[in-house]
Scaffold this active site. Structure first.
Site, short mmCIF file in Angstrom:
data_model
loop_
_atom_site.label_atom_id
_atom_site.label_comp_id
_atom_site.label_asym_id
_atom_site.label_seq_id
_atom_site.Cartn_x
_atom_site.Cartn_y
_atom_site.Cartn_z
N TRP A 42 4.08 3.56 2.87
CA TRP A 42 4.29 2.87 1.50
C TRP A 42 3.28 3.11 0.38
O TRP A 42 2.33 3.25 0.43
CB TRP A 42 4.26 1.43 1.78
CG TRP A 42 4.22 0.63 0.51
CD1 TRP A 42 3.15 0.23 -0.16
CD2 TRP A 42 5.49 0.01 -0.09
NE1 TRP A 42 3.59 -0.66 -1.16
CE2 TRP A 42 5.06 -0.81 -1.19
CE3 TRP A 42 6.96 -0.19 0.12
CZ2 TRP A 42 5.77 -1.66 -2.13
CZ3 TRP A 42 7.54 -0.90 -0.63
CH2 TRP A 42 7.17 -1.28 -1.75
N ASP A 45 1.47 0.67 -6.98
CA ASP A 45 1.21 1.03 -8.33
C ASP A 45 0.12 2.39 -8.27
O ASP A 45 -0.72 2.61 -7.57
CB ASP A 45 -0.17 -0.09 -8.80
CG ASP A 45 0.60 -1.36 -8.36
OD1 ASP A 45 1.76 -1.67 -8.25
OD2 ASP A 45 -0.34 -2.45 -8.81
N TRP A 69 5.06 -2.88 2.10
CA TRP A 69 3.47 -3.16 1.55
C TRP A 69 2.92 -4.16 2.48
O TRP A 69 3.46 -4.67 3.41
CB TRP A 69 4.11 -3.99 0.34
CG TRP A 69 2.67 -4.44 -0.49
CD1 TRP A 69 2.15 -3.91 -1.23
CD2 TRP A 69 1.89 -5.57 -0.16
NE1 TRP A 69 1.17 -4.39 -1.93
CE2 TRP A 69 0.63 -5.54 -0.99
CE3 TRP A 69 1.80 -6.60 0.92
CZ2 TRP A 69 -0.14 -6.44 -1.19
CZ3 TRP A 69 0.83 -7.59 0.62
CH2 TRP A 69 -0.14 -7.35 -0.23
N SER A 108 -5.22 -3.09 -7.14
CA SER A 108 -5.06 -1.91 -8.04
C SER A 108 -6.78 -2.22 -8.96
O SER A 108 -7.07 -3.09 -8.93
CB SER A 108 -3.84 -2.22 -8.98
OG SER A 108 -2.76 -1.96 -8.43
N ARG A 168 -7.08 -10.26 -11.12
CA ARG A 168 -7.05 -8.94 -10.53
C ARG A 168 -6.79 -7.83 -11.50
O ARG A 168 -6.68 -8.07 -12.90
CB ARG A 168 -5.96 -8.76 -9.54
CG ARG A 168 -4.48 -9.24 -10.03
CD ARG A 168 -3.66 -9.18 -8.70
NE ARG A 168 -2.22 -9.51 -8.91
CZ ARG A 168 -1.77 -10.81 -9.05
NH1 ARG A 168 -2.86 -11.67 -8.57
NH2 ARG A 168 -0.48 -11.08 -9.15
N1 DQQ Z 1 0.26 -4.68 -7.21
C1 DQQ Z 1 0.25 -5.35 -8.19
C2 DQQ Z 1 -1.15 -5.75 -8.63
C3 DQQ Z 1 -1.81 -5.64 -7.56
C4 DQQ Z 1 -1.05 -4.54 -6.69
C5 DQQ Z 1 1.28 -4.85 -9.03
C6 DQQ Z 1 -0.98 -4.99 -4.93
O1 DQQ Z 1 -1.17 -7.08 -9.39
O2 DQQ Z 1 -3.11 -5.47 -7.64
O3 DQQ Z 1 2.30 -4.34 -8.60
O4 DQQ Z 1 -0.63 -3.90 -4.50
#
Ligand code: DQQ
Length: 497
Positions: A42, A45, A69, A108, A168
């Site tokens: 998988w 981002d 995911w 991310s 984040r």
């Molecule tokens: N994906 C989200 C982010 C996070 C990440 C956005 C987790 O906010 O950090 O698609 O996989």
């Protein structure tokens, strides 16, 4: 922990696993031909996009062990031309108390060069039984391949009063010799972007709330990006908002005051109007271009979401959009244009500059292509049609129907009868006022379509999972005649497996 699991916490262990698992995946029929995708497992981002020591580095949210995911790693690939990519060992493995939860991991973030080293700043997500906690962490590399996490991680925790489960996606950049970090945050059910500063990327001091939603821009901004653009000293804040209905990649253009740490905007727009572009991130390349790549998919909390597509059956899921160049227009809105490098994939043209005058109700087959580029200009001054329809991936009684609805100034891509899997119609306003012509570029790949209309002012990305042989292309005028000029069609060569 048994031995197998322990080995999966090491870069060598993960790399060995990928080397075995990829054999069954690389030639699978649904693989894209020229859009970046993971070798196996998988991907979501794009992370840490950077031009480092003369090469493009693309990191990405990655779960190598499943086509869904979970347990986020940072995958890593490099390229000389943005089209051909070499996969490298994963850069970050979830192996620390602050980033090793199965429903968390190394989330991310972004990259920056400092003292000749490549630094990654990312969000560690964990849960010690009292709810998810997100903190900002740092890792670096001497050679741009092997990364070492900072022993003092995390370097930043959520400030008092902020939701620790929604803190984040750090975006680092340098300005006047100082490092800055923009972090997405949530306070009292409203989104904010917090600004921090640092001299060394390790010790961070809060500056201000860079920008915030008063409710009109959602409750959380994922993957904020912040950069100067154009020659008028303006800045762009881009983010993927949660809680904003159909809007999912928003940009704001305005002024930045580094003395106060506040950004104020006078323009708001959409980076992409399609179903499948999320968490885009930009970077400056060696040619001075501001380039942007998005994850070509969507989340289950979006109003129109159905699923992530059937590629999980082949052991992988997720692709990136084409890299796009970001350009500021005189009115301060943005255009997003496919990078010029994609032209290097063109085979000899299948149609080379043909002009079509279509009668109302007349449909014309213009060629075939499942991995192809189609360019044309709508000659609006000589078009009386209320709509020009473009049918893509035609065959088996199915097609994606793209309507340039001139009467209602709307672009619609309808995939309800596309492949027996996908559904939904995405819409975008088409700027018609004062237009004599409208340039259109369409990129088709095995599982995706990207439409760039009006010189990239309007972009729509959507995934379609039609079989390769369903590859017809037709154009039709509705409600009057239509003049289509300089239509060109190329097959695009495969650049990735
Ligand atoms: N994906 C989200 C982010 C996070 C990440 C956005 C987790 O906010 O950090 O698609 O996989």
């Amino acid at each position: 922990m048994n031995q197998l699991l322990a080995r999966r916490k090491t870069c060598e262990g993960v790399t060995d696993y990928i080397a075995q698992a990829r054999e069954g995946v690389l030639d699978a029929p649904m693989r894209q031909h020229y859009h970046f995708m993971p070798e196996v497992g998988w991907m979501n981002d794009p992370n840490g996009l950077i031009w480092f020591r003369g090469r493009y580095h693309l990191f990405f949210q990655y779960n190598p062990f499943d086509a869904f995911w979970g347990m986020m790693h940072w995958g890593h690939a490099v390229s000389d031309d943005l089209m051909h990519w070499e996969y490298l060992p994963p850069a970050l493995i979830p192996d620390q108390p602050c980033d090793d939860h199965p429903k968390g991991g190394c989330f991310s973030g972004s990259a920056i060069e400092h003292d000749g080293k490549l630094y990654l700043v990312y969000t560690g997500t964990t849960n010690e039984g009292d709810g998810f906690k997100q903190t900002q962490c740092v890792a670096w590399s001497e050679d741009g391949v092997r990364f070492e996490k900072y022993a003092g991680n995390p370097v930043l925790t959520a400030p008092a009063g902020y939701d620790p489960a929604n803190f984040r996606d750090p975006r680092v950049f340098a300005h006047d010799g100082v490092f800055y970090m923009v972090v997405g945050a949530k306070k009292s059910e409203r989104a904010q972007a917090l600004l921090y500063r640092s001299e060394d990327l390790l010790q961070w001091e809060f500056v201000n709330v860079l920008a915030e939603s008063r409710g009109e821009l959602g409750y959380m901004w994922e993957c904020p990006d912040f950069f100067p653009l154009g020659d008028e000293g303006l800045y762009v804040l881009m983010f993927s908002p949660m809680g904003l209905g159909e809007r999912k990649t928003v940009y704001l253009v305005g002024e930045m005051d580094f003395k106060t740490g506040r950004f104020s905007h006078h323009i708001s727009g959409e980076t992409d109007w399609g179903f499948d572009c999320y968490a885009p991130q930009s970077f400056l390349d060696g040619k001075g271009r501001r380039l942007l790549i998005g994850w070509a998919n969507a989340w289950d909390w979006m109003p129109w979401w159905k699923d992530w597509g059937p590629t999980y059956k082949e052991g992988w899921c997720g692709a990136m959009t084409l890299p796009r160049e970001v350009v500021m227009l005189p009115d301060h809105t943005l255009a997003f244009r496919p990078v010029q490098e994609v032209e290097s994939l063109r085979d000899l043209p299948l149609v080379d500059g043909c002009d079509l005058l279509l009668k109302g109700g007349e449909a014309r087959a213009v060629g075939c292509g499942a991995a192809a580029e189609l360019d044309f200009t709508l000659d609006l001054a000589h078009t009386r049609a209320s709509a020009v329809l473009l049918r893509l991936r035609v065959g088996n009684g199915r097609a994606v129907e793209v309507a340039f609805d001139l009467a209602n100034a709307e672009l619609r891509a309808d995939r309800n009868n596309a492949d027996g899997w996908s559904r939904g119609t995405c819409r975008a306003p088409l700027p018609m006022k004062g237009r004599e012509t409208m340039e259109v570029r369409v990129f088709l790949d095995m599982d995706s379509i990207e439409i760039f209309a009006d010189g990239g002012r309007v972009c729509q990305s959507l995934n379609v999972f039609a079989p390769a042989e369903q590859d017809g292309i037709e154009i039709e005028a509705r409600g009057g005649e239509a003049s289509v000029r300089d239509l060109r069609l190329w097959s695009l060569r495969r650049s990735i497996h």
